[in-house]
Each structure stands twice: as structure tokens, then as C-alpha cells.
Design a protein around this motif. Structure first.
Motif, mmCIF file in Angstrom:
data_model
loop_
_atom_site.group_PDB
_atom_site.id
_atom_site.type_symbol
_atom_site.label_atom_id
_atom_site.label_comp_id
_atom_site.label_asym_id
_atom_site.label_seq_id
_atom_site.Cartn_x
_atom_site.Cartn_y
_atom_site.Cartn_z
ATOM 1 N N VAL A 38 10.316 2.261 3.587
ATOM 2 C CA VAL A 38 9.368 1.274 4.097
ATOM 3 C C VAL A 38 8.097 1.381 3.265
ATOM 4 C CG1 VAL A 38 8.003 0.628 6.115
ATOM 5 C CG2 VAL A 38 10.339 1.442 6.413
ATOM 6 N N GLU A 39 7.492 0.264 3.002
ATOM 7 C CA GLU A 39 6.235 0.252 2.259
ATOM 8 C C GLU A 39 5.222 1.136 2.982
ATOM 9 O OE1 GLU A 39 2.819 -2.970 1.393
ATOM 10 O OE2 GLU A 39 4.892 -3.689 1.151
ATOM 11 N N VAL A 40 4.428 1.871 2.209
ATOM 12 C CA VAL A 40 3.477 2.839 2.769
ATOM 13 C C VAL A 40 2.517 2.186 3.755
ATOM 14 C CG1 VAL A 40 1.596 4.423 2.187
ATOM 15 C CG2 VAL A 40 3.653 4.392 0.793
ATOM 16 N N ASP A 41 1.962 1.032 3.410
ATOM 17 C CA ASP A 41 1.025 0.359 4.311
ATOM 18 C C ASP A 41 1.704 -0.053 5.611
ATOM 19 O OD1 ASP A 41 -1.038 0.662 2.511
ATOM 20 O OD2 ASP A 41 -0.879 -1.374 1.697
ATOM 21 N N ALA A 42 2.947 -0.517 5.507
ATOM 22 C CA ALA A 42 3.688 -0.907 6.704
ATOM 23 C C ALA A 42 3.956 0.308 7.589
ATOM 24 C CB ALA A 42 5.001 -1.591 6.320
ATOM 25 N N LEU A 43 4.276 1.436 6.978
ATOM 26 C CA LEU A 43 4.532 2.654 7.749
ATOM 27 C C LEU A 43 3.250 3.159 8.411
ATOM 28 C CD1 LEU A 43 6.849 4.434 8.587
ATOM 29 C CD2 LEU A 43 6.425 5.860 6.579
ATOM 30 N N HIS A 44 2.109 3.024 7.724
ATOM 31 C CA HIS A 44 0.820 3.363 8.342
ATOM 32 C C HIS A 44 0.583 2.485 9.576
ATOM 33 C CE1 HIS A 44 -1.210 6.407 5.968
ATOM 34 N NE2 HIS A 44 -0.761 5.841 4.866
ATOM 35 N N ALA A 45 0.896 1.213 9.468
ATOM 36 C CA ALA A 45 0.721 0.294 10.596
ATOM 37 C C ALA A 45 1.634 0.684 11.753
ATOM 38 C CB ALA A 45 0.988 -1.146 10.156
#
Length: 150
Positions: free
Chosen positions: A8-15
């Protein structure tokens, strides 16, 4: 992750991490509302939880477990004793100490509180989620258990 899973894209995983934190906080507050145990300070809640999980303990042991001075723990315990939630008996190995434990009445209240929270969860899942969503939730719980155990 299996071979076929793409990361998963890092920003998406942060979200996702933020959403999970917020949702868990809201769920905790909602379960607290359903519990009907009473209003306790965080320190009181921690002490009651420790006594329930670990069993009877001395003021010194409780203070050590919570990283506070015995005098501070004594203040917390005096409120819990006055409310009839905790009682003490002399330590059989050291008469200068008191072994504290939850009162039978409070244990009964804890049991009723857990039943109320579980009943709310059950009713809510049963009425608000389809069978497929209930199965998805069960799978999600398995993932949360893995997260907690990591």
C-alpha cells in the motif's frame, strides 16, 4: 503479505493508521458509555484493572507497577476504598503491609458492565451489519489481534 500482494502506498497506510486510531478511540468511548460502571480517573481505572487482572496487591506493588510514589497510590486507593470498590486485609507475611483487592460487589459490577458492553456490540453488529459484513468484521478482528500481538 503474500507474493501477489502489492504494498500500500505509504501515505495511504498513514491515513489508515490515523483512521484506525480515531475509530478505536471512539469505540472505547462508546463502550465506556455502555458500561455503566461509573466515572473514574485514569489512575483509578488503571489500579482497578491491575487488581482485576493480577489479583490482590500491596500499595507498594501497585505504586511500582504504575511508576508512582506509594503516597500517591495511597491517595488513589483511599478514594477507591471509600467508594467500596477496594478492600484491604493484613499481609500474612508482613503485618505492616495491607493486601488490597476488589470487593465482591465491585467484581459483580465489572461482570455486569462487561455483559452490557458485549450485549451492545452484539445487538449493534446484528442489526447494522449484513451477514457478509459480519464475516468481514470477524476477519478484521483477526487482523487486529495480529496487530496487537506484534
Amino acid at each position: 503479505m503474500s507474493k501477489n500482494d502489492s504494498p500500500v502506498e505509504v501515505d495511504a497506510l498513514h491515513a489508515v493508521a490515523e483512521d484506525l486510531r480515531v475509530v478505536i478511540g471512539k469505540l472505547r468511548r462508546r463502550l465506556r458509555e455502555e458500561s455503566h460502571v461509573g466515572d473514574f480517573t485514569p489512575s483509578q481505572t488503571q489500579v482497578l484493572g491491575l487488581l482485576e487482572r493480577e489479583g490482590p496487591a500491596t500499595v507498594t506493588a501497585l505504586a511500582r507497577a504504575h511508576g508512582v510514589r506509594p503516597q500517591s497510590m495511597g491517595e488513589t486507593l483511599s478514594v477507591l476504598k471509600a467508594a467500596g470498590l477496594v478492600s484491604g486485609t493484613p499481609d500474612p507475611t508482613d503485618g505492616r503491609q495491607t493486601v488490597l483487592s476488589l470487593t465482591p460487589a465491585f467484581r459483580k459490577k465489572i461482570k455486569a458492565s462487561r455483559a452490557a458492553r458485549q450485549d451492545w456490540l452484539f445487538r449493534t453488529m446484528q442489526t447494522r451489519f449484513s451477514a457478509t459484513e459480519q464475516q468481514q468484521l470477524a476477519k478484521g478482528i483477526a487482523l487486529l489481534k495480529r496487530l496487537v500481538d506484534s
